[in-house]
Motif scaffolding. Sequence first.
Motif, PDB file in Angstrom:
ATOM      1  N   LEU A  84      -5.126   6.150  -1.051  1.00  0.00           N
ATOM      2  CA  LEU A  84      -4.201   5.026  -0.980  1.00  0.00           C
ATOM      3  C   LEU A  84      -4.353   4.161  -2.216  1.00  0.00           C
ATOM      4  CD1 LEU A  84      -4.713   3.965   2.751  1.00  0.00           C
ATOM      5  CD2 LEU A  84      -2.851   5.341   1.790  1.00  0.00           C
ATOM      6  N   ALA A  92      -6.196  -0.743  -0.627  1.00  0.00           N
ATOM      7  CA  ALA A  92      -5.151  -0.889   0.394  1.00  0.00           C
ATOM      8  C   ALA A  92      -5.201  -2.256   1.065  1.00  0.00           C
ATOM      9  CB  ALA A  92      -5.310   0.207   1.455  1.00  0.00           C
ATOM     10  N   HIS A  93      -4.169  -2.537   1.840  1.00  0.00           N
ATOM     11  CA  HIS A  93      -4.077  -3.648   2.788  1.00  0.00           C
ATOM     12  C   HIS A  93      -4.285  -5.022   2.135  1.00  0.00           C
ATOM     13  CE1 HIS A  93      -4.123  -0.251   5.352  1.00  0.00           C
ATOM     14  NE2 HIS A  93      -5.426  -0.072   5.354  1.00  0.00           N
ATOM     15  N   SER A 128     -11.170  -1.547   0.098  1.00  0.00           N
ATOM     16  CA  SER A 128     -11.324  -0.418  -0.820  1.00  0.00           C
ATOM     17  C   SER A 128     -12.670   0.250  -0.608  1.00  0.00           C
ATOM     18  CB  SER A 128     -11.212  -0.900  -2.272  1.00  0.00           C
ATOM     19  OG  SER A 128     -11.409   0.176  -3.180  1.00  0.00           O
ATOM     20  N   SER A 170      -9.707   4.690  -2.707  1.00  0.00           N
ATOM     21  CA  SER A 170      -8.528   4.047  -2.134  1.00  0.00           C
ATOM     22  C   SER A 170      -8.567   2.536  -2.329  1.00  0.00           C
ATOM     23  CB  SER A 170      -8.421   4.345  -0.635  1.00  0.00           C
ATOM     24  OG  SER A 170      -8.069   5.691  -0.404  1.00  0.00           O
ATOM     25  N   THR A 204       0.839  -1.197   0.000  1.00  0.00           N
ATOM     26  CA  THR A 204       0.000   0.000   0.000  1.00  0.00           C
ATOM     27  C   THR A 204       0.874   1.247   0.000  1.00  0.00           C
ATOM     28  OG1 THR A 204      -1.640  -1.204   1.303  1.00  0.00           O
ATOM     29  CG2 THR A 204      -1.877   1.179   1.202  1.00  0.00           C
ATOM     30  N   LEU A 213      -2.689   0.496  -4.484  1.00  0.00           N
ATOM     31  CA  LEU A 213      -2.028  -0.799  -4.368  1.00  0.00           C
ATOM     32  C   LEU A 213      -0.997  -0.924  -5.486  1.00  0.00           C
ATOM     33  CD1 LEU A 213      -2.271  -3.311  -2.560  1.00  0.00           C
ATOM     34  CD2 LEU A 213      -3.809  -4.295  -4.261  1.00  0.00           C
ATOM     35  N   ASN A 250      -6.487   0.634  -9.716  1.00  0.00           N
ATOM     36  CA  ASN A 250      -6.281   1.852  -8.926  1.00  0.00           C
ATOM     37  C   ASN A 250      -6.955   3.039  -9.596  1.00  0.00           C
ATOM     38  OD1 ASN A 250      -4.748   0.828  -6.802  1.00  0.00           O
ATOM     39  ND2 ASN A 250      -2.806   1.128  -7.866  1.00  0.00           N
TER      40      ASN A 250
END
Length: 650
Positions: A257, A286-287, A301, A284, A238, A259, A279
């Motif tokens: 954020l 992430a993770h 997301s 966002s 991230t 990826l 993206n």
Amino acid sequence: MTKNRIITIVFCFLVSLGYAQKKKLRHANYAYNDFSYVKTSDILLEVANKGYKSVDLYKKLGNSFYFNNKMEDAAKWYGELMGLDDFNLEANNDPEYYYRYAQALKTVENYEESDKWMRKFSESTENDKRASNFESTLNYLQKIDLQSEDIEVVNLPFNTSVSDFGTALFENQFVFASTRGTGKNYRWNDQPFLELFVVSKTNDGVFENLQKFNDNLNTKFHESSVAFMPDGNRMFFTRNNFFKSQFKRDKAGVNRLQLYSAQKTETGGWKNIKSVHFNDQSYSVAHPTINAKGDKLIFASDMPGTVGLSDLYIVDINEDGTLGVPENLGNVINTEAKETFPFINENGDLYFSSNGFSGLGGLDVYRILDFQNRLEKKQPFIVENVGKPINSPKDDFAYYENLKTREGYFSSNRPGGKGDDDIYWFKIPDCAQNLAGKVLDKKTNELLNGAKVQLLNANGDVVTEQLVGENAVYSFNVLDCETTYLIRASKDSYETSEERIITSVNRRDSIGLDMPLIKDEVAITEGTNLREAFDLNPIYFDLDKANIRPDAEIELQKIIAVLNKYPDMKIDVKSHTDSRATTGYNKNLSNQRNKSTMSYLVKTGGIDAKRITGKGYGESELINKCADGVPCTEEEHQLNRRSDFIIIKM
């Protein structure tokens, strides 16, 4: 000084003060909309502490603390908001404030008051998953206690006074995110931007060689939450939307954020950093977490289609490392709140953090056992709170476990830590499932004290055994997870009974299994119904037919055996139907079936016809409510389609 002069000075002072407060509120609104929550709380707090009250002021002040994770202060100011008449009289009041107040109250462990406002939230919303979760788990505190484990959690020695979170293992090292850097501060929490760090753990439990993970990955903005492919040659991580030296914002000016993936070099570095294809600067991503096969990636997301503040998504990982089309994991997992920080272990169990389910407060860690298998078979998911001490009234997230070493990690901002967020370690306890039940008479439910219960492994070897006492209860506490066992119960004058079980993957399961035994010696006399005495299965006939079926022969052979054992016994065979069809039809059908039954006993069983009488009774002697016009299940109707064998002479 004249009275008028004094009034004029006071008036000018109040005007000046009011102008100053309005100016501060305008500045606070600007800061609030720009997500500068630390600055906002200072300004709004100054105004509120001078006695100014308004719905807008308390909303923004409460939100400032809530979104900056200062829940004690959020609870205070949301409480002030709830006490304003203007707020309670507002038409179409936003029920989200009830929910936030309830969540803030949990962090100070005021669960009774929190439940009160969750009920208010539930009454004010329709089709909200958070409300339905609450209504379906009103005893959530008791359930969490049952899931809780007596384990020690250890604050790791490399934590700092700032934020440290999110462990992932890579080549016997821990990769985590931290704000311990020296770069520019991030205005959300007034700490440096997150960077990736790595630390090694020796065999004797010492952590050493802490350093930045990789200079190619770390930028002057946020990096966090990594996941590695099983072969270790590719990773996903991230980062802020900062790629090729471009810092991109959405239309509201927010940098999201994103990826990214990277490839491992021959020298152990990382190269070919790429933004994943889904993206977008407007939301966002992430993770990430990757399954053991390396063909699925799960992430959080708020992309279009998201139910709440952030949802969990799953996407295929192609052989070349590219990703397929993301799919939302659905509203059993995702709520209108925040689901984030997923982790999938080697067994395919999914762990994630959420503040949308009934929990202890803040983000709690939840799990879905056997998630991957259930996903593939399209079976329902069961979301469970993992309990204490992993969960607390504060934020608990970034769960990670290594089943090979039986070690687990999670991050939390609970009291007693070294800083903002800290990483905690715990030893995963061995499986200790419990199996318990009673031994009883199948027919009378009488408790059978003195019965013997044996626990056997899949090969039939006895693991342990017990003689039950007056309460007829047995209990075994030595069961392993995902293991086959046989449970055998026996007692004099009863048939031995055996059941096979396969324990679950849940190391804290408690299995209940009663062992009903059938009497091996049956007392019979004149008037005894042999169907009841020997627990005969129904004598089935095909629809509109009266010939004896093979499955019915087995039951009739039992009657023949009894008649042969007692040569002077005489019986009366009574055949019955259910209430469907006409009375006349059922009477005729039962007579035909009665004749077929008696004929079988005489011709096939060799029983003297003088020992058997009988006739059909149609639907005239129903044994339950299922008369004409009464709605009944097929199973209820079946109880009436029976043949009784009554002893009329011994």
